[in-house]
Enzyme design. Structure first.
Site, PDB file in Angstrom:
ATOM      1  N   GLU B  60      40.096  36.398  46.158  1.00  0.00           N
ATOM      2  CA  GLU B  60      39.538  35.447  45.321  1.00  0.00           C
ATOM      3  C   GLU B  60      40.576  34.235  45.062  1.00  0.00           C
ATOM      4  OE1 GLU B  60      39.777  38.862  44.847  1.00  0.00           O
ATOM      5  OE2 GLU B  60      37.523  39.375  44.340  1.00  0.00           O
ATOM      6  N   HIS B 129      35.677  46.061  35.267  1.00  0.00           N
ATOM      7  CA  HIS B 129      34.533  45.278  35.275  1.00  0.00           C
ATOM      8  C   HIS B 129      34.264  44.962  33.836  1.00  0.00           C
ATOM      9  CE1 HIS B 129      34.428  47.582  39.051  1.00  0.00           C
ATOM     10  NE2 HIS B 129      33.642  46.381  39.536  1.00  0.00           N
TER      11      HIS B 129
END
Lengths: 348, 328
Positions: B60, B129
């Protein structure tokens, strides 16, 4: 991957270019020495030095399309920045934190080089952040070529991105992630690691388990080269190859220039706590400027009178830069509020 | 005008902007052939090719850093972080780099970067998540933060974000990707970054929310209007940074009461700043305590259903909080 230099590109450099390289190294050194003196005199708050690294940087600069190719430097890149067009006055203005100082308007600490015109990207202080960003610049170059937005042979456009950092910074994950993109996308990218053996006080062997940073190039699928960073022409030679590789679509190169920092990390450091005076003295004998000077003298390209002229000119330029900076005003306090958000109108 | 979902609107915005400006490209994990794990970029790879819809390595930090570099070189990257929970490795690049470039170069280097990321709970995503990360970034001048709650706003705000010369974090309430539907125009319109939106006008109290909570709050307000005759004003903040203080103060000037709803952890959350603005600049308008209805102060949203539902505000708990404050 090993590089076999069959023909030395530096053999084709003419005398005036060789002298220009020497001048760049000398000016950087004299400016750097003045910064140390100003700090000791209590006139400036901070200096971080590029001393000892001049050959690695000037050898690199002269292989690039200077002012056009992107450079994402780190805090030791004084000689590199000067070679690309930052002036001694610019640097002095940043040492003194003056109004309208070229890199940041007096916001950044000194040696955080930046110039949009000259395609020198503004850097921060956390190390290695510039590496994946420079890969992003290289990605943009490749993107424009692939999407037909630019002619790949147009020399008025940047054709590669260079990132510089020290060997300690290669311990950062950011370095890895940037190198990985460069390898995966075969980016027109050069990573110059100026390995001076110490990350402030931490020696190389506490930083990595391999002998050379460049050994890691294989893992990224890029070319890796180790070069004597105190030999300006040797650096130039490997950089010419790296530049050609980038320009011709051959991908990225990891260049490791082995060098030494003969002074403390910064004006706030005392290197006596972590290394011997004998070690420093030994490295000073390999000083890159002295070495290039002797070679130019031997070849009759430089002589004592010319050397004397260079020294006088360097002193005069540094004196003038200091005087100009000292005479310049400080930023107004309210300038703290400027340039937080770019206005929407700037968007084309 | 057609009926569309939030994710349709996001896809349409990217498609239109890529069609308009060849400098706009998308990168992130699985955004290419796969079209994104939530299908936000479905069809874009086939339409624009691998050059412009770029599958990134699984890292990321590098997605953001590559975007920053490309933005410095005057491209217009849209960087997708697959889940907001995974944005943390890129924190340094966002906070120390993207946010500070313009400032640290005295206005020379701009970073016209969009970071899109689904956030929030309610999809059985567990600890990693489900996170809401807006408060971390709302503290950082130099960034803009947008969270849409309707398809119309999602498209218009994302198009504004792509055209903005600053780094914009665009957080998408993923529970609403398909659950939130609304009118969507195929016209090339933008919604400006900055102003809040009055989602429902009312006189009795003001409720401030964004993202999925703005959607739920509007439902809750309709419900209490029917069942209790309470006329709640719902202000969808839409842009968290910069904050539309005027809209907040104007609303409370009218209603005298404020409830702030957000699904992030309560303490030091985004609503604390809204409350502080009201305490500081809206004190004389207030006719009751400034209340917050929020996620819980536990490290994250648990996976198992009952715990997840207990963590999150929902239309019923919001309705109850509205009733309670209205009766104060």
């Amino acid at each position: 991957m090993t590089n076999h230099i069959v023909e030395r590109a530096s053999a084709r450099l003419n005398e005036s270019t060789l002298l220009e390289m020497f001048w760049g190294m000398l000016l950087s050194r004299r400016l750097d020495e003045r910064a140390w003196a100003l700090h000791r005199q209590g006139k400036i708050h901070f200096h971080i030095s590029g001393m000892g690294h001049e050959a690695a940087q000037v050898g690199t600069a002269f292989a690039l399309n200077r002012g056009v190719d992107y450079i994402h430097p780190y805090y030791r890149d004084l000689a590199l920045s000067l070679a690309v067009g930052i002036t001694p006055t610019d640097f002095m203005m940043s040492l003194f934190g003056r109004k309208d100082e070229y890199s940041s308007g007096g916001r950044q600490m000194p040696s955080h080089f930046s110039s949009k015109d000259k395609h020198i990207i503004s850097g921060s202080s956390p190390v290695a952040t510039q590496v994946p960003q420079a890969a992003g610049l290289a990605f943009a170059i490749q993107y424009r070529q692939k999407c037909g937005l630019v002619d790949p042979n147009d020399t008025s456009q940047p054709r590669l991105a260079l990132a510089c950092l020290g060997e300690g910074s290669t311990s950062q994950g950011e370095w890895h992630e940037g190198m990985n993109w460069a390898g995966v996308h075969k980016l027109p990218f050069i990573c110059l690691v100026q390995n001076n053996i110490y990350a402030i006080s931490v020696p190389l062997e506490s930083q990595m388990a391999v002998a050379n940073v460049a050994d890691r190039a294989t893992a990224y699928g890029v070319a890796g080269v180790v070069v004597d960073g105190n030999d300006v022409l040797a650096v130039y030679d490997v950089m010419v190859q790296a530049v050609q590789r980038a320009y011709s679509g051959g991908g990225a190169t990891l260049v490791e220039a082995k060098t030494y920092r003969p002074v403390p990390h910064s004006s706030d450091d005392d290197d006596r706590s972590y290394r011997s005076r004998e070690e420093v003295a030994e490295w000073k004998k390999k000083d890159p400027i002295m070495r290039f000077q002797n070679s130019l003298l031997e070849d009759g390209i430089l002589n004592d009178s010319l050397l004397h002229d260079y020294e006088s000119r360097a002193r005069a330029e540094v004196d003038k830069a200091q005087a100009d900076a000292e005479a310049a005003p400080l930023p107004d306090a309210e300038e703290v509020f400027g340039s937080v958000y770019a206005p929407l109108e700037e968007q084309p | 005008m057609t009926q569309a979902t939030l994710i349709d609107a996001i896809r349409m915005a990217m498609d239109e902007e890529m069609g308009r400006d060849p400098r706009v490209f998308l990168t992130g994990e699985d955004v290419g052939r796969r079209g994104g794990v939530f299908r936000a970029s479905q069809g874009l790879f086939d339409k624009y090719g691998a050059e412009r819809v770029v599958d990134s390595p699984l890292a990321e930090l590098s997605i953001i850093a590559i975007g920053i570099g490309a933005a410095l070189a005057d491209l217009r990257p849209i960087c997708e972080i697959q889940f907001a929970d995974f944005i943390h490795p890129a924190f340094n690049q966002i906070v120390n780099e993207a946010a500070k470039f313009y400032y640290r170069s005295n206005g020379e280097w701009r970073v016209p970067l969009v970071i899109r990321s689904p956030y929030g709970g309610g999809i059985s995503g567990g600890l990693y998540h489900s996170q809401s990360v807006e408060a971390f970034f709302a503290h950082v001048p130099g960034l803009k933060i947008v969270i849409p709650s309707t398809p119309h706003d999602a498209k218009g705000l994302l198009k504004s974000a792509v055209r903005d010369p600053n780094p914009v974090l665009f957080f998408e309430p993923k529970k609403g990707y398909r659950a939130i539907k609304g009118e969507l125009s195929e016209d090339d319109y933008t919604v400006p970054i900055g102003p809040a939106r009055i989602a429902r006008e009312g006189r009795d109290l003001s409720v401030f929310a964004y993202g999925m909570m703005a959607h739920y709050t509007t439902q809750a307000a309709e419900k209490v209007a029917r069942t209790d005759g309470i006329d709640a004003e719902v202000v969808d903040l839409r842009t968290l940074l910069p904050l539309d203080k005027t809209a907040i103060l104007d609303s409370v000037k009218k209603t005298g009461k404020a409830l702030i709803v957000y699904e992030d952890n309560r303490t030091m959350g985004y609503g604390a700043e809204v409350a502080a603005v009201l305490a500081d600049e809206g004190f004389e308008y207030l006719d009751g305590p400034v209340r917050r209805l929020t996620g819980l102060d536990v490290p994250a949203v648990p996976f198992s259903h009952h715990m997840q539902e207990f963590f999150m505000p929902n239309p019923d708990t919001i309705a109850e909080a509205i009733r309670e404050l209205a009766g104060y």
